[in-house]
Scaffold this motif. Structure first.
Motif, PDB file in Angstrom:
ATOM      1  N   LEU A 392       0.823  -1.208   0.000  1.00  0.00           N
ATOM      2  CA  LEU A 392       0.000   0.000   0.000  1.00  0.00           C
ATOM      3  C   LEU A 392       0.862   1.264   0.000  1.00  0.00           C
ATOM      4  CD1 LEU A 392      -2.994  -0.837   2.358  1.00  0.00           C
ATOM      5  CD2 LEU A 392      -3.103  -0.175  -0.040  1.00  0.00           C
ATOM      6  N   ARG A 393       1.968   1.236   0.708  1.00  0.00           N
ATOM      7  CA  ARG A 393       2.874   2.382   0.694  1.00  0.00           C
ATOM      8  C   ARG A 393       3.422   2.629  -0.707  1.00  0.00           C
ATOM      9  NH1 ARG A 393       8.007   2.123   4.618  1.00  0.00           N
ATOM     10  NH2 ARG A 393       8.506   0.404   3.185  1.00  0.00           N
ATOM     11  N   ALA A 394       3.757   1.538  -1.402  1.00  0.00           N
ATOM     12  CA  ALA A 394       4.279   1.683  -2.763  1.00  0.00           C
ATOM     13  C   ALA A 394       3.194   2.146  -3.737  1.00  0.00           C
ATOM     14  CB  ALA A 394       4.881   0.364  -3.224  1.00  0.00           C
ATOM     15  N   ILE A 395       1.977   1.656  -3.559  1.00  0.00           N
ATOM     16  CA  ILE A 395       0.884   2.013  -4.470  1.00  0.00           C
ATOM     17  C   ILE A 395       0.447   3.462  -4.278  1.00  0.00           C
ATOM     18  CG2 ILE A 395      -1.583   1.608  -4.898  1.00  0.00           C
ATOM     19  CD1 ILE A 395      -1.063  -1.367  -4.587  1.00  0.00           C
ATOM     20  N   THR A 396       0.341   3.891  -3.026  1.00  0.00           N
ATOM     21  CA  THR A 396      -0.226   5.212  -2.743  1.00  0.00           C
ATOM     22  C   THR A 396       0.822   6.305  -2.582  1.00  0.00           C
ATOM     23  OG1 THR A 396      -0.207   4.877  -0.338  1.00  0.00           O
ATOM     24  CG2 THR A 396      -2.151   4.103  -1.548  1.00  0.00           C
ATOM     25  N   GLY A 397       2.066   5.909  -2.328  1.00  0.00           N
ATOM     26  CA  GLY A 397       3.105   6.904  -2.104  1.00  0.00           C
ATOM     27  C   GLY A 397       3.107   7.480  -0.707  1.00  0.00           C
ATOM     28  N   ARG A 398       2.347   6.891   0.194  1.00  0.00           N
ATOM     29  CA  ARG A 398       2.354   7.351   1.578  1.00  0.00           C
ATOM     30  C   ARG A 398       2.189   6.151   2.504  1.00  0.00           C
ATOM     31  NH1 ARG A 398      -3.155   7.921   0.235  1.00  0.00           N
ATOM     32  NH2 ARG A 398      -4.584   7.596   1.994  1.00  0.00           N
ATOM     33  N   GLU A 399       2.574   6.329   3.730  1.00  0.00           N
ATOM     34  CA  GLU A 399       2.522   5.225   4.690  1.00  0.00           C
ATOM     35  C   GLU A 399       1.195   5.268   5.433  1.00  0.00           C
ATOM     36  OE1 GLU A 399       6.208   3.589   6.549  1.00  0.00           O
ATOM     37  OE2 GLU A 399       5.291   4.424   8.359  1.00  0.00           O
ATOM     38  N   ILE A 400       0.209   4.548   4.904  1.00  0.00           N
ATOM     39  CA  ILE A 400      -1.120   4.529   5.519  1.00  0.00           C
ATOM     40  C   ILE A 400      -1.072   3.808   6.856  1.00  0.00           C
ATOM     41  CG2 ILE A 400      -3.492   3.728   5.233  1.00  0.00           C
ATOM     42  CD1 ILE A 400      -3.067   3.973   2.200  1.00  0.00           C
ATOM     43  N   TYR A 401      -0.392   2.683   6.883  1.00  0.00           N
ATOM     44  CA  TYR A 401      -0.220   1.927   8.119  1.00  0.00           C
ATOM     45  C   TYR A 401       1.270   1.895   8.446  1.00  0.00           C
ATOM     46  CZ  TYR A 401      -4.959   0.506   6.981  1.00  0.00           C
ATOM     47  OH  TYR A 401      -6.290   0.511   6.671  1.00  0.00           O
ATOM     48  N   PRO A 402       1.647   2.212   9.665  1.00  0.00           N
ATOM     49  CA  PRO A 402       3.072   2.248  10.013  1.00  0.00           C
ATOM     50  C   PRO A 402       3.768   0.934   9.658  1.00  0.00           C
ATOM     51  CG  PRO A 402       1.760   3.174  11.795  1.00  0.00           C
ATOM     52  CD  PRO A 402       0.793   2.586  10.816  1.00  0.00           C
ATOM     53  N   VAL A 403       4.890   1.047   8.978  1.00  0.00           N
ATOM     54  CA  VAL A 403       5.656  -0.124   8.559  1.00  0.00           C
ATOM     55  C   VAL A 403       6.871  -0.251   9.472  1.00  0.00           C
ATOM     56  CG1 VAL A 403       6.981  -1.187   6.704  1.00  0.00           C
ATOM     57  CG2 VAL A 403       4.893   0.096   6.165  1.00  0.00           C
ATOM     58  N   GLU A 404       6.893  -1.296  10.277  1.00  0.00           N
ATOM     59  CA  GLU A 404       8.042  -1.528  11.142  1.00  0.00           C
ATOM     60  C   GLU A 404       9.256  -1.882  10.276  1.00  0.00           C
ATOM     61  OE1 GLU A 404       5.058  -2.690  11.625  1.00  0.00           O
ATOM     62  OE2 GLU A 404       4.455  -2.433  13.703  1.00  0.00           O
ATOM     63  N   GLU A 405      10.361  -1.201  10.503  1.00  0.00           N
ATOM     64  CA  GLU A 405      11.561  -1.446   9.715  1.00  0.00           C
ATOM     65  C   GLU A 405      12.527  -2.386  10.423  1.00  0.00           C
ATOM     66  OE1 GLU A 405      11.724  -0.644   6.742  1.00  0.00           O
ATOM     67  OE2 GLU A 405      10.194   0.915   6.525  1.00  0.00           O
ATOM     68  N   SER A 406      12.527  -2.370  11.763  1.00  0.00           N
ATOM     69  CA  SER A 406      13.454  -3.218  12.501  1.00  0.00           C
ATOM     70  C   SER A 406      12.824  -3.593  13.835  1.00  0.00           C
ATOM     71  CB  SER A 406      14.781  -2.493  12.735  1.00  0.00           C
ATOM     72  OG  SER A 406      15.686  -3.343  13.414  1.00  0.00           O
ATOM     73  N   ILE A 407      12.716  -4.909  14.084  1.00  0.00           N
ATOM     74  CA  ILE A 407      12.049  -5.354  15.314  1.00  0.00           C
ATOM     75  C   ILE A 407      12.851  -6.403  16.076  1.00  0.00           C
ATOM     76  CG2 ILE A 407       9.767  -4.827  14.396  1.00  0.00           C
ATOM     77  CD1 ILE A 407      10.719  -8.446  14.690  1.00  0.00           C
ATOM     78  N   THR A 408      14.031  -6.792  15.569  1.00  0.00           N
ATOM     79  CA  THR A 408      14.741  -7.926  16.162  1.00  0.00           C
ATOM     80  C   THR A 408      15.814  -7.478  17.135  1.00  0.00           C
ATOM     81  OG1 THR A 408      16.393  -8.017  14.381  1.00  0.00           O
ATOM     82  CG2 THR A 408      14.371  -9.275  14.073  1.00  0.00           C
TER      83      THR A 408
END
Length: 426
Positions: A392-408
């Motif tokens: 969705l971020r790629a399709i819309t160009g915005r982060e509609i739902y927060p995307v976790e980048e690092s969780i480990t």
């Protein structure tokens, strides 16, 4: 002709989750096309009492949007099962329960067109044209979620075998035979074996379970291993050379294709209880590869090889169940736009880290077709909402739902700089 932001082809759990996450977004226009009349998840394996292998939080939406009305917990509340689920004190929903949850969500989603078979996809220079058996849809982007196909061993090219996907419709016929052999090593093979083992005295058949694996692998479910289902590991794995990724794919299968430890124990308990009255009419063989089959019209002859001993032998059986898993597929409807898609040296989708496969980047995305690039995370239900957030971020160009980048807690790969001496000595 109306131009949608995206057209999603196929409605399994992953595209169903995408439909749920976009249902209430007024400025995102997606259309979902599915050839079936309704949602139904693995109906041939809807055995009584079996659970899914991920916690209930791995539903359609929660890991992207915990407040979403299409969450599993809201489903339980709406159907009056929230307190019984709470009292049950298990994180793992029944498989039939998860299927009913998905059906509940699907009935409310206005963007899905059921009974709509996609025949071909073309491009008009500006957008994709999705031609179905009834009408044509125009969309700027595509999301492919057609699912996987049953994997049939090359040795089996004849005869009335039953793939595990079709087990339940064929169970009665199988139990009328004098012998049944299951080929496979994962959860489905184990579930079918126990299901048939429970009725072995009633029907009197001989039941065999043969696997190429050196043992009946339990699924590895320790916490640091589970960190491999993470954005961190996706980026690490996707950046590795193709040959390394393919080797890791073979080595890591027991991380998600193994058998739950509880099920392994239940099988042993059943065998132990049945052995009280005498030998159980069953054969369990590990480390044994299927090299060929002959079907004579009544019975199978299986050509087998024990891989550690290097010994070849044969076995006969009336019924043959192939619990040999599933394989990704490239749909023929993409043929007119193949030149717009990136392919790897082995003819598979060359999938970018954001799940795009097109040469322009950001036009065509795939669901559950990237295990060879994105590792064990790809078929994991719990990673579906993450992937949908990224798409969705790629399709819309915005982060509609927060995307976790690092969780480990752990780090995958060599550090970018040498580790300081004081840290090494601590």
């Amino acid at each position: 002709m109306r131009t949608h932001d995206f057209a999603a082809i196929g409605v399994g759990p992953f595209n169903l989750g995408l439909a749920a996450l976009t249902e209430d977004l007024a400025d995102v226009d997606g259309i979902f096309l599915e050839q079936r009349a309704e949602f139904d998840w693995h109906p041939g394996l809807m055995l009584d009492g079996v659970t899914i292998q991920v916690p209930f939080l791995a539903d359609l939406v929660t890991m992207a949007d915990p407040t979403n009305r299409f969450s599993f917990l809201n489903y339980l509340k709406q159907v009056g099962r929230l307190y019984p689920f709470y009292i049950r004190e298990s994180f793992f929903p029944l498989r039939a329960e998860y299927n009913e949850y998905c059906k509940w969500a699907a009935r409310q989603l206005t963007s899905i067109r059921w009974n709509t078979r996609v025949e071909t996809v073309t491009h008009d220079g500006e957008a994709y044209l999705v031609h179905t058996d009834g009408e044509t849809f125009r969309a700027r982007k595509l999301v492919l979620g057609i699912g996987t196909a049953p994997r049939i061993p090359a040795a089996v090219d004849q005869g009335p075998y039953v793939h595990s996907a079709d087990y339940l419709p064929n169970k009665e016929q199988l139990q009328s035979l004098d012998s049944i052999t299951i080929i496979g090593s994962g959860q489905s093979a184990a579930e079918i074996y126990l299901d048939l083992l429970n009725d072995i005295e009633t029907y009197g058949y001989h039941l065999s379970w043969i696997t190429r694996s050196p043992r009946y692998f339990p699924m590895e479910y320790t916490k640091l291993t589970l960190e491999m289902t993470s954005p961190d590991y996706i980026r690490y794995h996707q950046a590795l050379p193709m040959d390394v990724r393919d080797r890791l794919g073979r080595e890591q299968r027991n991380l998600y294709k193994g058998i739950s430890g509880d099920l392994v124990d239940a099988i042993y308990e059943a065998l132990y209880a049945k052995s009280l009255t005498g030998p159980v009419p069953t054969t369990l063989l590990t480390g044994t590869a299927l090299d060929g089959v002959i079907w004579d019209g009544e019975r199978w002859t299986l050509a087998l090889e024990h891989q550690e001993q290097g010994r070849s032998f044969t076995a006969t059986t009336q019924g043959l169940v192939l619990a040999t898993g599933y394989a990704p597929r490239v749909p023929s409807f993409l043929d007119p736009v193949r030149d717009r898609i990136n392919w790897d040296a082995r003819g598979r989708f060359d999938v970018a880290v954001d799940y795009a496969v097109d040469k322009s980047g950001g036009e065509v995305f795939v669901q559950n077709a990237a295990e060879h690039t994105h590792s064990v995370t790809d078929p994991d239900l719990g990673m579906g909402p993450y992937r949908n957030s990224v798409i969705l971020r790629a399709i819309t160009g915005r982060e509609i739902y927060p995307v976790e980048e690092s969780i480990t807690f752990q780090q995958f790969g060599a550090p970018k700089a040498d580790i300081p001496r004081q840290l090494v000595n601590q």
